[in-house]
Design an enzyme around this catalytic site. Structure first.
Site, short mmCIF file in Angstrom:
data_model
loop_
_atom_site.label_atom_id
_atom_site.label_comp_id
_atom_site.label_asym_id
_atom_site.label_seq_id
_atom_site.Cartn_x
_atom_site.Cartn_y
_atom_site.Cartn_z
N ILE A 177 4.61 -3.23 8.19
CA ILE A 177 3.65 -3.10 7.09
C ILE A 177 2.22 -2.98 7.62
O ILE A 177 1.26 -3.35 6.95
CB ILE A 177 3.79 -4.26 6.10
CG1 ILE A 177 3.52 -5.62 6.75
CG2 ILE A 177 5.18 -4.26 5.49
CD1 ILE A 177 3.53 -6.78 5.77
N GLY A 178 2.12 -2.44 8.84
CA GLY A 178 0.83 -2.35 9.50
C GLY A 178 0.63 -3.46 10.50
O GLY A 178 -0.47 -3.62 11.06
N GLY A 187 0.35 -13.59 11.26
CA GLY A 187 -0.24 -12.65 10.32
C GLY A 187 -0.93 -13.28 9.13
O GLY A 187 -1.79 -12.65 8.52
N GLU A 188 -0.54 -14.50 8.75
CA GLU A 188 -1.16 -15.13 7.59
C GLU A 188 -2.10 -16.27 7.98
O GLU A 188 -2.91 -16.70 7.17
CB GLU A 188 -0.08 -15.63 6.64
CG GLU A 188 0.80 -14.49 6.13
CD GLU A 188 1.82 -14.92 5.10
OE1 GLU A 188 2.08 -16.13 4.99
OE2 GLU A 188 2.36 -14.05 4.41
#
Length: 727
Positions: A466-467, A687-688
Site C-alpha cells: 500500500i506504498g 508503519g503506524e
C-alpha cells in the site's frame, strides 16, 4: 511452520541483504506511471463500461420512491440498479455500514444507485437524473452530549487498585477534557474497482484493497457466491491507511452494475464519497485524570472516552495505550461507543493510539509542569517493563527509556526553551515539545509460495503493498534465505490465486508477511535437498553446498521447476508477552505572535521497533506518519454539519492535509534492537508508530512557545489568537 518459541541465532543475525538499505524494487514503475492501479487496469478485460454512484441526500430515514426512468433513457446508459430493487445485502467481514440494498438510510451518501454507461461523462450526467424521495428521521450528532450522558456508566475495560484513593492522596492531579475531530484517510488513489460478473456466478475483481483474502471472503458473503468462484487482484494500492481494509461500495456497485449490464464495469468513488460513503477516524471526547506523588511517580491513571459509531461498531477506542504505557498501581479505563448516523467510523492509521496519545501525552506534559519536572525525566521515572494492568505479563522488548535519552541528546533538549512564551525570533514565538509513543507489535498467520526455475526465484503471496515497501522487503527476505541476489528474485503480490498472507494493516504486515516468505523458502530448501539427494545444505552465493557437493541453484532447477509453499503460524507463547513498539518524538515550532499561525520547524523521532528490515522503506513509513501527525495537530478535521449529519469539507480543497511546505526538516533514528519473540526475523512493524504521539508533541511545543494550552485538535489560530501576547 509454527513459530512456537523466541528465535535463536539464525541467518538474519548476520544478514547481508535483510536490514540493509535497498531502493524500492517497484520504484521505477511508480515514478514512470506504469504501476497498474485498479482504475487503470484497461488491459485485464475487454469491453469495460463505466459506473457512477448515487448517494443518499439524508443521514437517517427511509427512501419512499426512486424514479430512474430519465437516467435509463439518457445517452450511452446501459444499466441502472437502484437500492429499492434488491434486498439489503449481507454485511461482509468488518463491515458495519450497509453497502447497498433496501430502503433504510443509515448515513449521508450511502450508496443508493449505480448508473452504468459507455463513458464516465455519460454515467455521471445520468446519475444526476435519478429522482429520490425520502422520509427523513431526526438524529443526534453531538458527541459531547453523548459523552456526558455515558460518563461513569458501564463496566471499565480495566479497573485495577483503588483509583479514588490514589487521587485523594496525590500530591498533584491533572483532570482535563481533550478532543480530537473526525479525520479522513484522504489517500491519493480513490476507492476503485473493475469488476467482471458477466460469466454466470464467476466474479473477477481488480480493486484497491489492503487485505485480499478478507476481501474475497466478504464478497462471497455479500453476494452468496462460493469463494472458489471469486478472484481478487490488487497488486498496487495507492494509499490505504486502514480505509481499504474491508469491502466498500466501489466493488459492490461495480459488481451489481456488471451483472445488470452483462459486461465488465469500472467504478471509482468520487472524492466526496471518500469522506462520507467510506470509513473515517471517529471524533473523540476524552477525560484524562492523572494522580502523582511528589517524587513524580504516577499513582493513578483514569481515562474515560467516547467516540461515535454506527450500530454494531466500536468507533475510535482511544483508551488502549492508557492500559499499558506508563506504570501506575491504580487505573480505570473505559470507552463508550456513541451510536450516531454519521458515516462508518473504522480503522485509520494507528486506530486508537493516534487519538489517545494526543490526549495522554498532553496530560503527561501538564503533570510534568505541575511537578516541576523535565517532561523527558517524568516519563523515564514512570517507565515499566511489565504490562501494569497485568503485572504477570512482561514486555518482550521495551527500550522506551533509550528512545527518550537518545532523542533528548540528538535534539538538543537540554538547550530548549524552558519558559512558556520565553523564546522569540522577531515576530515568531519559538517552542519545543516532546511526547512518547507506543503501538502494538502484533503478527498474523501469513503464507507464501516460492518457485525456483533456472536459478530465478518467483515469490507469490496475496500480501499487498500500500506504498509501504512490501515488494522490497519480501524480495530481501527471499534473497537472504535462498542465498541469491536481489535481481534474481521476482515478487508477485495481491492476487487471491496466491497463498493467503496477513495483508497490510495494524502494523503487522511487514513482520508477518516476511515470516511467511521465510517459511516458504525453507520448504523450498527441503525440496531442493530432496531433489539433489543431499542433507543439511547451505544456500549461499547462488549455490547449494552440502559436504563436497556444490551445485548452482540455476543448475539445480534447470530441468524442473522446484516449488516450496508454507504458512507461518504463531504459537501461544506470545500470549504471555506484551509485544509493542516505542518511540519518542521531539518537535520545534514557531508561532506567529500576531496571527497564531503555527509552523513546524524541525522534528525528530527515535524508534524502538525490532530489526529494521530496510532502513529506506522504514524511514519513509515513519516520516509519512510524522507528516500525518502534523496534519492531525494543525489542520485535519472533517467538519460535521450538526443539523444534517454529514461532513461538509468532503474534498481535498477543504480537508487540509500537511504538504511539503509544512515539513521543512525530519530526522528518524532507529535503535539497534531486535525482538526474538516477534518472528524469526526478529522484526516488528513501524508503519503506524510514526504517527503516534506526534500531535501531542506539536501541541506541547505550541504551549511552550505561547503559554496557551490547547486541548482541542486541530490547533487552529482561532483557538489561540485572543490569548497571544502583545507584539
Amino acid at each position: 511452520m509454527e513459530f512456537n518459541q523466541p528465535a535463536g541465532q539464525n541467518i538474519f543475525d548476520g544478514a547481508t541483504i535483510v536490514g540493509k538499505p535497498h531502493l524500492r524494487v517497484d520504484g521505477p514503475l511508480k515514478v514512470t506511471g506504469t504501476a497498474p492501479y485498479a482504475y487503470e487496469r484497461h488491459d485485464v478485460v475487454d469491453g469495460q463500461l463505466v459506473g457512477y454512484p448515487v448517494g443518499s441526500g439524508i443521514a437517517k430515514g427511509k427512501i419512499t420512491s426512486m424514479d430512474a426512468s430519465a437516467a435509463r433513457a439518457a445517452p450511452g446508459v446501459v444499466a441502472v440498479v437502484t437500492t429499492l430493487e434488491i434486498d439489503p445485502l449481507p454485511l461482509g467481514m468488518s463491515n458495519v455500514a450497509r453497502l447497498f440494498g433496501g430502503s433504510e438510510v443509515q448515513h449521508y451518501h450511502q450508496a443508493i444507485a449505480v448508473v452504468v454507461a459507455d463513458s464516465f461523462e455519460q454515467a455521471r450526467a445520468a446519475a444526476a437524473l435519478v429522482k429520490v424521495s425520502y422520509e427523513e428521521e431526526k438524529s443526534d450528532f453531538d458527541l459531547d452530549a453523548g459523552f456526558r450522558r455515558l460518563e461513569g456508566t458501564g463496566d471499565p475495560s480495566v479497573d485495577v487498585g483503588d483509583v479514588e484513593a490514589a487521587f485523594r492522596n496525590a500530591a498533584a492531579v491533572v483532570d482535563e477534557i481533550y478532543r480530537t475531530p473526525s479525520q479522513s484517510h484522504a489517500m491519493m488513489e480513490p476507492f476503485a474497482s473493475v469488476v467482471d460478473w458477466s460469466d454466470g456466478d464467476r466474479l473477477t475483481v481488480w480493486t484497491s484493497n489492503q487485505m485480499i483474502s478478507r476481501n474475497r471472503a466478504s464478497l462471497a458473503t455479500t453476494f452468496g457466491i462460493d469463494e472458489e468462484k471469486i478472484r481478487v487482484e490488487s497488486p498496487y494500492v495507492g494509499g490505504g491507511f486502514g480505509g481499504k481494509l474491508s469491502l466498500r461500495a466501489d466493488e459492490v456497485l461495480a459488481a451489481l452494475g456488471s451483472r445488470a449490464a452483462g459486461r465488465p464495469v469500472k467504478l471509482a468513488l468520487p472524492r466526496p464519497f471518500l469522506m462520507n460513503n467510506t470509513t473515517h477516524r471517529s471524533a473523540t471526547v476524552q477525560r484524562i485524570r492523572l494522580a502523582a506523588g511528589a517524587d513524580g511517580k504516577l499513582a493513578g491513571i483514569w481515562h474515560e472516552a467516547a467516540s461515535h459509531t454506527l450500530p454494531g461498531g466500536q468507533g475510535e477506542d482511544s483508551t488502549g495505550q492508557s492500559k499499558t504505557f506508563y506504570a501506575a498501581a491504580n487505573r480505570r479505563i473505559n470507552h463508550h461507543p456513541v451510536e450516531m448516523n454519521l458515516p462508518e467510523a473504522a480503522d485509520m492509521r494507528a486506530p486508537g493510539e493516534a487519538s489517545g496519545l494526543m490526549a495522554l501525552e498532553i496530560a503527561m506534559d501538564e503533570m510534568a509542569e505541575k511537578l516541576g519536572m523535565d517532561p523527558v525525566q517524568f516519563r523515564i521515572v514512570n517507565d515499566t517493563q511489565v504490562n501494569p494492568s497485568k503485572p504477570e505479563m512482561p514486555f518482550s522488548e521495551r527500550h522506551f527509556i533509550e528512545c527518550l535519552k537518545r532523542g533528548a541528546e540528538e535534539f538538543g533538549w537540554p538547550d530548549r526553551n524552558r519558559a512558556p512564551g520565553g523564546m522569540r525570533e522577531g515576530e515568531w514565538l519559538i517552542g519545543h515539545g516532546m511526547a512518547g509513543a507506543m503501538r502494538g507489535g502484533n503478527t498474523l498467520d501469513s503464507g507464501a509460495r516460492v518457485r525456483l526455475n533456472a536459478g530465478r526465484l518467483i515469490v507469490e503471496t496475496d500480501m499487498t503493498d500500500i506504498g509501504t515497501g512490501s515488494y522490497t522487503i519480501i524480495a530481501q527476505t527471499a534473497a537472504e534465505t535462498m542465498g541469491l541476489t536481489m535481481d534474481a528474485v521476482e515478487v508477485r503480490l495481491g492476487d487471491s490465486a496466491y497463498p493467503a498472507a496477513s495483508g497490510s494493516g495494524g502494523q503487522f504486515g511487514a513482520a508477518s508477511s516476511t515470516a511467511g516468505v521465510y517459511a516458504a523458502c525453507l520448504a523450498l530448501q527441503r525440496q531442493i535437498a530432496m531433489h539433489l539427494g543431499v542433507e543439511n545444505p547451505r544456500f549461499e552465493n547462488g549455490q547449494v553446498r552440502a559436504g563436497n557437493t556444490v551445485v548452482s541453484l540455476a543448475e539445480a532447477s534447470m530441468e524442473q521447476e522446484l516449488v516450496g509453499e508454507d504458512m507461518m503460524t504463531f504459537g501461544k507463547f506470545k500470549e504471555g508477552l506484551q509485544l509493542d513498539t516505542f518511540a519518542a518524538h521531539f518537535v520545534e515550532v514557531g508561532v506567529h505572535a500576531a496571527t497564531g499561525e503555527t509552523r513546524v520547524r524541525r522534528m525528530l523521532a527515535v524508534c524502538d521497533c525490532g530489526r529494521i528490515l530496510n532502513p529506506v522503506t522504514a524511514r519513509s513509513q515513519v516520516i509519512g506518519g510524522m507528516t500525518m501527525g502534523v496534519g492531525a495537530a494543525l489542520s485535519e478535521e472533517l467538519a460535521t454539519d450538526l443539523g444534517r449529519g454529514f461532513f461538509v469539507n468532503h474534498d481535498l480543497a477543504g480537508y487540509e492535509v500537511a504538504v511539503h511546505a509544512d515539513i521543512p526538516q525530519q530526522e528518524v533514528i532507529f535503535l539497534d534492537t531486535v525482538d526474538a519473540a516477534s518472528t524469526p526475523l526478529k522484526a516488528k512493524g513501524v508503519g503506524e508508530l510514526g504517527i503516534c504521539g506526534v500531535a501531542a508533541a506539536v501541541a506541547n511545543a505550541v504551549y511552550n512557545a505561547t503559554g496557551i494550552r490547547v486541548r482541542d485538535c486541530p490547533i487552529t489560530l482561532d483557538k489561540m489568537i485572543d490569548e497571544l501576547p502583545a507584539i
